[in-house]
Enzyme design. Sequence first.
Site, PDB file in Angstrom:
ATOM      1  N   ASP A   8       3.203   4.882   9.214  1.00 33.92           N
ATOM      2  CA  ASP A   8       2.368   6.050   8.926  1.00 33.92           C
ATOM      3  C   ASP A   8       1.634   5.800   7.597  1.00 33.92           C
ATOM      4  O   ASP A   8       2.247   5.383   6.615  1.00 33.92           O
ATOM      5  CB  ASP A   8       3.237   7.303   8.824  1.00 33.92           C
ATOM      6  CG  ASP A   8       2.408   8.563   8.663  1.00 33.92           C
ATOM      7  OD1 ASP A   8       2.114   9.197   9.688  1.00 33.92           O
ATOM      8  OD2 ASP A   8       2.067   8.902   7.516  1.00 33.92           O
ATOM      9  N   ILE A   9       0.320   6.053   7.592  1.00 31.99           N
ATOM     10  CA  ILE A   9      -0.457   5.895   6.354  1.00 31.99           C
ATOM     11  C   ILE A   9      -0.078   7.018   5.394  1.00 31.99           C
ATOM     12  O   ILE A   9      -0.178   8.201   5.731  1.00 31.99           O
ATOM     13  CB  ILE A   9      -1.969   5.932   6.640  1.00 31.99           C
ATOM     14  CG1 ILE A   9      -2.364   4.776   7.567  1.00 31.99           C
ATOM     15  CG2 ILE A   9      -2.765   5.862   5.338  1.00 31.99           C
ATOM     16  CD1 ILE A   9      -3.832   4.783   7.969  1.00 31.99           C
ATOM     17  N   ASN A  17      -8.493  12.720   3.712  1.00 35.02           N
ATOM     18  CA  ASN A  17      -9.451  13.572   4.434  1.00 35.02           C
ATOM     19  C   ASN A  17      -9.902  14.749   3.575  1.00 35.02           C
ATOM     20  O   ASN A  17     -11.092  15.111   3.566  1.00 35.02           O
ATOM     21  CB  ASN A  17      -8.807  14.093   5.723  1.00 35.02           C
ATOM     22  CG  ASN A  17      -8.781  13.052   6.823  1.00 35.02           C
ATOM     23  OD1 ASN A  17      -9.645  12.175   6.884  1.00 35.02           O
ATOM     24  ND2 ASN A  17      -7.789  13.133   7.692  1.00 35.02           N
ATOM     25  N   ASP A  59     -11.916   8.257   8.791  1.00 33.94           N
ATOM     26  CA  ASP A  59     -12.208   7.401   9.944  1.00 33.94           C
ATOM     27  C   ASP A  59     -12.445   5.955   9.503  1.00 33.94           C
ATOM     28  O   ASP A  59     -12.036   5.007  10.198  1.00 33.94           O
ATOM     29  CB  ASP A  59     -13.433   7.924  10.689  1.00 33.94           C
ATOM     30  CG  ASP A  59     -13.141   9.193  11.473  1.00 33.94           C
ATOM     31  OD1 ASP A  59     -11.943   9.524  11.644  1.00 33.94           O
ATOM     32  OD2 ASP A  59     -14.099   9.855  11.911  1.00 33.94           O
ATOM     33  N   GLU A  66      -2.666   9.115  12.220  1.00 35.30           N
ATOM     34  CA  GLU A  66      -2.588   8.001  11.283  1.00 35.30           C
ATOM     35  C   GLU A  66      -1.336   7.163  11.511  1.00 35.30           C
ATOM     36  O   GLU A  66      -0.913   6.401  10.640  1.00 35.30           O
ATOM     37  CB  GLU A  66      -2.622   8.514   9.833  1.00 35.30           C
ATOM     38  CG  GLU A  66      -1.415   9.319   9.395  1.00 35.30           C
ATOM     39  CD  GLU A  66      -1.521  10.807   9.718  1.00 35.30           C
ATOM     40  OE1 GLU A  66      -0.788  11.577   9.079  1.00 35.30           O
ATOM     41  OE2 GLU A  66      -2.326  11.172  10.602  1.00 35.30           O
TER      42      GLU A  66
END
Length: 294
Positions: free
Chosen positions: A178-179, A186, A195, A221
């Site tokens: 997971d980022i 965002n 994106d 993500e």
Amino acid sequence: MNLKVKDSLIQQAESPRGLLYRMVIAYTCLAVLVIFTTALTQSNHEHINFYFVVNFFTIIILTWFIRKSFNIMSRASYVATLRIGLFLLLNSTLISMAGGLNVLDNSTTSVSAAMLYAPAIIIITHSFNKYITSVNSNYQSAVSLAFTDELTGLPNRRHLNFKLKEIENKRCTICIADIDYFKNINDTWGHEMGDKVLASVGLKLMNLSSNNLFIARSGGEEFCIIITEATDAAAQIRNICAFLEGGCNGGVNITLSVGAATKEANEMSSWVMERADAALYQAKNSGRNRIVFN
């Protein structure tokens, strides 16, 4: 929005317009009428036998086939070539009918019908080969689109599900990455930057993929990593995390939290995914930017 998707592989025109296919039908009807009338005029009606019936129904089938070919919504040259081949075959059958009714002599019938039949079969065979090549190419493109994530270029969730079924009886390591703080990216720079980060991460991960290292975007993500080779999985995961760090991800430095679980050959993939997911939450709750095995 109501999106309607047709359930046929080859889409057909609902109402083909144009005079060409009507001219073919009119030509066929006129040719049959002339041949039949000529036979009756020459008192050859005793030759209306099984041979004539076979040719007559063959002509009907070929005319129907030509008519249907105009329903194919394609500008490809092989479609027009197929119609030409069918038209030649139609004329060969018309000549055979005329010979069967003694409108033409046997020698003229044999030579004329053969001169049309041979090129017709060659043209139809060539067109059919082109058609098969086109269908296979379109099928491969459709499969690729169906199993590829549009943004990252990685295998998507559907592809991942097939991979999980494939490894049901194999020993491997399943990881969920997971980022870290992706929501902040965002919120701070906008979804367009988010994106770009995902696309950049996807490109990097794609370069790492191999026969023994399957990487897919499982959603949002999150990325799923499946290591099938019996090697040091922890070292591979650390190398992946290190490879992704840096400022090339849309200009944003990123780190990963990773949950990993080892799958034995007798374990179900879904259970191991749950363990990897639980390990991911441990990694995130304990400060992020780390790898946790469960």
